[in-house]
Motif scaffolding. Structure first.
Motif, PDB file in Angstrom:
ATOM      1  N   ARG A  21       3.095   9.721   1.117  1.00 53.36           N
ATOM      2  CA  ARG A  21       3.168  10.605  -0.052  1.00 53.36           C
ATOM      3  C   ARG A  21       2.486   9.985  -1.275  1.00 53.36           C
ATOM      4  O   ARG A  21       3.023  10.011  -2.385  1.00 53.36           O
ATOM      5  CB  ARG A  21       4.604  10.987  -0.372  1.00 53.36           C
ATOM      6  N   CYS A  22       1.327   9.452  -1.050  1.00 53.03           N
ATOM      7  CA  CYS A  22       0.589   8.790  -2.121  1.00 53.03           C
ATOM      8  C   CYS A  22       0.152   9.798  -3.178  1.00 53.03           C
ATOM      9  O   CYS A  22      -0.590  10.726  -2.879  1.00 53.03           O
ATOM     10  CB  CYS A  22      -0.625   8.060  -1.559  1.00 53.03           C
ATOM     11  N   GLY A  23       0.624   9.610  -4.378  1.00 56.14           N
ATOM     12  CA  GLY A  23       0.254  10.493  -5.480  1.00 56.14           C
ATOM     13  C   GLY A  23      -1.181  10.304  -5.910  1.00 56.14           C
ATOM     14  O   GLY A  23      -1.801  11.219  -6.445  1.00 56.14           O
ATOM     15  N   ASN A  24      -1.744   9.120  -5.683  1.00 56.99           N
ATOM     16  CA  ASN A  24      -3.134   8.889  -6.041  1.00 56.99           C
ATOM     17  C   ASN A  24      -4.065   9.708  -5.154  1.00 56.99           C
ATOM     18  O   ASN A  24      -5.056  10.255  -5.627  1.00 56.99           O
ATOM     19  CB  ASN A  24      -3.476   7.397  -5.930  1.00 56.99           C
ATOM     20  N   CYS A  36       3.877   4.431  -7.107  1.00 54.95           N
ATOM     21  CA  CYS A  36       3.612   3.036  -6.745  1.00 54.95           C
ATOM     22  C   CYS A  36       2.845   2.283  -7.831  1.00 54.95           C
ATOM     23  O   CYS A  36       2.840   1.054  -7.847  1.00 54.95           O
ATOM     24  CB  CYS A  36       2.870   2.947  -5.414  1.00 54.95           C
ATOM     25  N   SER A  37       2.212   3.017  -8.731  1.00 52.53           N
ATOM     26  CA  SER A  37       1.489   2.375  -9.831  1.00 52.53           C
ATOM     27  C   SER A  37       2.440   1.823 -10.883  1.00 52.53           C
ATOM     28  O   SER A  37       2.029   1.047 -11.739  1.00 52.53           O
ATOM     29  CB  SER A  37       0.545   3.384 -10.492  1.00 52.53           C
ATOM     30  N   ALA A  57      -4.366   1.687   2.655  1.00 48.43           N
ATOM     31  CA  ALA A  57      -3.324   2.710   2.654  1.00 48.43           C
ATOM     32  C   ALA A  57      -2.134   2.221   1.844  1.00 48.43           C
ATOM     33  O   ALA A  57      -1.836   1.033   1.825  1.00 48.43           O
ATOM     34  CB  ALA A  57      -2.883   3.020   4.088  1.00 48.43           C
ATOM     35  N   CYS A  58      -1.466   3.157   1.190  1.00 49.68           N
ATOM     36  CA  CYS A  58      -0.305   2.816   0.352  1.00 49.68           C
ATOM     37  C   CYS A  58       0.966   2.671   1.185  1.00 49.68           C
ATOM     38  O   CYS A  58       1.166   3.379   2.164  1.00 49.68           O
ATOM     39  CB  CYS A  58      -0.077   3.914  -0.678  1.00 49.68           C
ATOM     40  N   ILE A  59       1.829   1.783   0.735  1.00 46.71           N
ATOM     41  CA  ILE A  59       3.154   1.610   1.319  1.00 46.71           C
ATOM     42  C   ILE A  59       4.023   2.769   0.829  1.00 46.71           C
ATOM     43  O   ILE A  59       3.943   3.164  -0.332  1.00 46.71           O
ATOM     44  CB  ILE A  59       3.765   0.268   0.872  1.00 46.71           C
ATOM     45  N   CYS A  60       4.860   3.314   1.706  1.00 51.33           N
ATOM     46  CA  CYS A  60       5.732   4.421   1.299  1.00 51.33           C
ATOM     47  C   CYS A  60       6.907   3.898   0.461  1.00 51.33           C
ATOM     48  O   CYS A  60       7.229   2.717   0.479  1.00 51.33           O
ATOM     49  CB  CYS A  60       6.236   5.199   2.511  1.00 51.33           C
TER      50      CYS A  60
END
Length: 72
Positions: A21-24, A36-37, A57-60
């Motif tokens: 669910r990365c907002g970026n 996450c930022s 890839a971003c960590i959830c």
């Protein structure tokens, strides 16, 4: 898990392989930032990310806040 840069999905958490669910990624350049930022990831969490997936890839949120992943 054996992953390569060609198989890493930026929409999946590199630790649990669930939707991160990365907002970026979701905002696609809009003036919105991802949750996450605004946090600092514990070293133990970052150590769980395979080398080939770092920066890919971003960590959830679940893995970022899970005490099991925070241990080094």
């Amino acid at each position: 898990m054996n992953t390569t840069p060609n198989t890493i999905d930026p929409n999946l958490c590199p630790i649990c392989q669930q939707d991160n669910r990365c907002g970026n990624i979701a905002s696609c350049g809009a003036d919105e930032s991802c949750w996450c930022s605004e946090i600092t990831f514990p070293e133990g969490v970052l150590n769980q990310v395979p080398d080939e997936a770092k920066g890919m890839a971003c960590i959830c949120k679940s893995c970022a806040s899970n005490p099991v992943h925070q241990k080094n």
